[in-house]
Design an enzyme around this catalytic site. Structure first.
Site, mmCIF file in Angstrom:
data_model
loop_
_atom_site.group_PDB
_atom_site.id
_atom_site.type_symbol
_atom_site.label_atom_id
_atom_site.label_comp_id
_atom_site.label_asym_id
_atom_site.label_seq_id
_atom_site.Cartn_x
_atom_site.Cartn_y
_atom_site.Cartn_z
ATOM 1 N N LYS A 86 54.574 32.189 45.596
ATOM 2 C CA LYS A 86 52.965 32.346 44.938
ATOM 3 C C LYS A 86 52.108 31.268 45.618
ATOM 4 O O LYS A 86 52.694 30.000 45.845
ATOM 5 C CB LYS A 86 53.158 32.027 43.609
ATOM 6 C CG LYS A 86 53.617 33.385 42.812
ATOM 7 C CD LYS A 86 52.502 34.434 42.574
ATOM 8 C CE LYS A 86 51.648 33.890 41.474
ATOM 9 N NZ LYS A 86 50.732 35.000 41.036
ATOM 10 N N SER A 118 54.089 28.295 42.074
ATOM 11 C CA SER A 118 54.630 28.754 40.822
ATOM 12 C C SER A 118 55.919 28.080 40.732
ATOM 13 O O SER A 118 56.527 28.035 41.856
ATOM 14 C CB SER A 118 54.757 30.203 40.857
ATOM 15 O OG SER A 118 55.587 30.709 40.070
ATOM 16 N N GLN A 162 24.219 11.364 16.285
ATOM 17 C CA GLN A 162 25.479 10.856 16.938
ATOM 18 C C GLN A 162 26.312 11.814 17.595
ATOM 19 O O GLN A 162 27.090 11.389 18.468
ATOM 20 C CB GLN A 162 26.343 9.809 16.072
ATOM 21 C CG GLN A 162 27.031 9.163 16.595
ATOM 22 C CD GLN A 162 27.802 7.858 15.589
ATOM 23 O OE1 GLN A 162 27.013 6.988 15.364
ATOM 24 N NE2 GLN A 162 28.989 7.967 15.001
ATOM 25 N N THR A 211 28.565 47.494 44.834
ATOM 26 C CA THR A 211 28.057 47.290 43.513
ATOM 27 C C THR A 211 29.094 48.097 42.695
ATOM 28 O O THR A 211 29.772 48.837 43.113
ATOM 29 C CB THR A 211 27.013 48.193 43.591
ATOM 30 O OG1 THR A 211 27.386 49.619 43.933
ATOM 31 C CG2 THR A 211 25.912 47.668 44.474
ATOM 32 N N HIS A 212 29.055 47.475 41.310
ATOM 33 C CA HIS A 212 30.309 48.256 40.539
ATOM 34 C C HIS A 212 31.585 47.662 41.140
ATOM 35 O O HIS A 212 32.503 48.488 40.817
ATOM 36 C CB HIS A 212 29.950 49.743 40.324
ATOM 37 C CG HIS A 212 28.704 50.125 40.032
ATOM 38 N ND1 HIS A 212 28.327 50.252 38.758
ATOM 39 C CD2 HIS A 212 27.586 50.448 40.792
ATOM 40 C CE1 HIS A 212 26.954 50.535 38.892
ATOM 41 N NE2 HIS A 212 26.592 50.639 39.860
ATOM 42 N N GLU A 248 39.793 29.177 39.641
ATOM 43 C CA GLU A 248 40.274 29.621 38.245
ATOM 44 C C GLU A 248 39.892 28.692 37.050
ATOM 45 O O GLU A 248 39.235 28.972 36.047
ATOM 46 C CB GLU A 248 42.106 30.109 38.233
ATOM 47 C CG GLU A 248 42.343 31.067 38.893
ATOM 48 C CD GLU A 248 43.719 31.562 38.919
ATOM 49 O OE1 GLU A 248 44.411 31.887 38.044
ATOM 50 O OE2 GLU A 248 44.670 30.784 39.664
HETATM 51 N N1 ARG Z 1 25.383 5.414 16.835
HETATM 52 C C1 ARG Z 1 24.279 5.778 16.589
HETATM 53 C C2 ARG Z 1 24.066 7.249 17.196
HETATM 54 O O1 ARG Z 1 24.701 7.500 18.179
HETATM 55 C C3 ARG Z 1 23.175 5.117 16.775
HETATM 56 C C4 ARG Z 1 21.965 4.983 16.081
HETATM 57 C C5 ARG Z 1 22.211 4.871 14.732
HETATM 58 N N2 ARG Z 1 21.348 4.611 13.851
HETATM 59 C C6 ARG Z 1 21.333 4.561 12.628
HETATM 60 N N3 ARG Z 1 20.256 4.436 11.921
HETATM 61 N N4 ARG Z 1 22.523 4.583 11.818
HETATM 62 O O2 ARG Z 1 22.977 7.855 16.918
#
Ligand code: ARG
Length: 467
Positions: free
Chosen positions: A294, A288, A333, A166-167, A301
């Site tokens: 190393k 390394s 999108q 702990t710690h 990591e």
């Molecule tokens: N490429 C668009 C997206 O990934 C698809 C839907 C687009 N719809 C629109 N009304 N422009 O969201």
């Protein structure tokens, strides 16, 4: 291109160009396109289209001839994409319009009928759910593979004694197997988070169309069932607009990566020359270029480091969704890149861990020696005195003085003579040495969730049934 009489322009997007009088700016075209990153959903997009077309045919909106042309055409498009022969075009903006454009090129007018009663808004909402549902399955299997590795290691090292901290200060002896089971439990909760998330995302948006539904007599139950969804989404506005399922996936992933980063940190510490508790096989390490001696624990990591981008992606999506009015907005999108990056990172990190964990070699003698330092059985001595009738607070005090003297003499409690120990309390007798050993200390914690080797073996058996 629409058939209506047009002087200008020479080329506007054929999917929505009808009302436009000038061509999209070339930069804007590229800026608004998503095809570069959403093409990875092509299988789901095609499968959604197949089912949508079959539904339209079932409700007599699409003729048998059109349906068979569409199904045949979609097969060809799918083969072209799988074979790497498909020409993705930024002008067609996204995966949906690229596929539809090619379909229409191959089969003619029937291709233009596919989009009846559908919008890209419900289409994309469906595709992401289908894609993520499948990928979540892969994440869960990789997580389970890691769990299996942890159980095997826990079983193998059920008797291996190490210091518990702990710690980051030596606290009480534990078994290495017990430590591996702690990691196992973290991953078990992560798996259940992914399972919950998958269940909630498994609703079918198709039929929500642009936002309000559609005037065709569609059969949403059919579409949902054929695509393996548990049901159609209940509200069209919600269905096309919310990306909470993607946020939930990223949240479960941030938690998983947080767990992997904690494990990584311990592996890095344990493999250092100062601790020297474990040996990570060479194949998971690198050297390394300047220091020939190393051997760096790169895999843990890097996993620790990758936690940063996964946390960042979660914040990106939360911020993307925040304050969006109903229904679909182009903002959405932007959901894909953080989501896909999270997915790739989590799959890679789990894979690396699942491969590496079973290969961890314990340097048992070093762990044991470390557990002997730092008075890790001091609590056991206090508990011993309590069993002899001393109140715990007094026992704590007595053992504190004994530790102070042992520190001065540079000895462990178990190395003090009986006479010396009795100088602290006359309740101490010969049997004290059993509780001062590391083996006695761990074996005594023999209850559900305890570190005793017997409990570790029992917990491994129980846990095997859970995965
Ligand atoms: N490429 C668009 C997206 O990934 C698809 C839907 C687009 N719809 C629109 N009304 N422009 O969201």
């Amino acid at each position: 291109m629409s058939t209506k009489d047009q002087k200008e322009p020479a080329r506007v997007n054929q999917s929505w160009g009808g009302r436009f009088s000038e061509q999209t700016d070339a930069f804007v075209e590229a800026f608004t396109a998503s095809v570069e990153f959403d093409q990875r959903m092509y299988k789901q997009d095609i499968e959604g289209s197949r089912v949508h077309a079959r539904m339209l045919n079932k409700v007599v909106v699409l003729s048998d001839d059109d349906l068979s042309a569409i199904l045949k055409g979609l097969d060809q498009v799918e083969q072209e994409i799988a074979a790497g022969e498909f020409e993705w075009s930024v002008a067609s903006e996204d995966v949906h319009m690229n596929i539809e454009a090619r379909l229409t090129e191959i089969i003619g007018d029937a291709g233009k009928r596919l989009h009846t009663g559908r919008s890209r808004n419900d289409q994309v909402a469906t595709d992401i759910r289908l894609y993520l549902r499948e990928q979540t399955g892969y994440v869960i299997s990789e997580a389970k593979r890691l769990q299996q590795g942890l159980l095997a290691l826990a079983e193998k090292e059920a008797d291996t004694i190490m210091p518990g901290f702990t710690h980051l200060q030596v606290a009480q002896p534990v078994t290495f197997g017990h430590h591996m089971l702690a990691w196992f439990e973290m991953i078990a909760r992560d798996v259940s988070r992914y399972e919950d998330c998958r269940e909630r995302m498994n609703m079918c948006p198709l039929g929500a169309a642009a936002l309000a539904g559609t005037s065709y007599p569609i059969d949403r139950d059919f579409t949902a069932e054929e695509l393996g969804f548990s049901a159609p989404t209940a509200n069209s506005l919600d269905a096309v607009s919310d990306r909470d399922f993607a946020i939930e996936f990223c949240s479960a992933s941030a938690m998983l990566m947080t767990h992997l980063s904690r494990m990584s940190e311990e592996l890095v510490i344990w493999s250092s020359a100062q601790f020297n508790f474990i040996d990570l096989p060479d194949r998971f390490c690198t050297g390394s270029s300047i220091m020939p001696q190393k051997k760096n624990p790169d895999v843990p990591e890097l996993v620790r480091g990758k936690t940063g981008r996964v946390n960042g992606n979660l914040v990106s999506l939360l911020t993307l969704m925040k304050s969006q009015p109903l229904a679909y907005n182009k903002d959405n999108q932007e959901d894909k890149e953080p989501l896909f990056d999270t997915l790739d990172t989590v799959l890679g990190s789990l894979r690396a861990f699942a491969d590496m964990v079973p290969a961890i070699e314990c340097r048992r003698a070093n762990m044991y020696a470390a557990a002997k330092q730092g008075f890790s059985t001091a609590t056991d001595l206090a508990d011993y005195l309590v069993r002899k009738g001393l109140p715990f607070r007094d026992a704590h005090e007595v053992v504190g003085s004994a530790v102070a003297v042992a520190l001065e003499k540079e000895l462990d409690l178990s190395e003090l003579s009986l006479e010396e120990l009795q100088g602290f309390s006359t309740m101490i007798s010969e049997d004290v040495f059993e509780v001062l050993t590391l083996e006695g200390s761990v074996a005594a914690r023999n209850h559900i969730g305890g570190t005793a080797p017997a409990q570790v073996r029992r917990a491994v058996a129980e846990a095997s049934k859970r995965i």
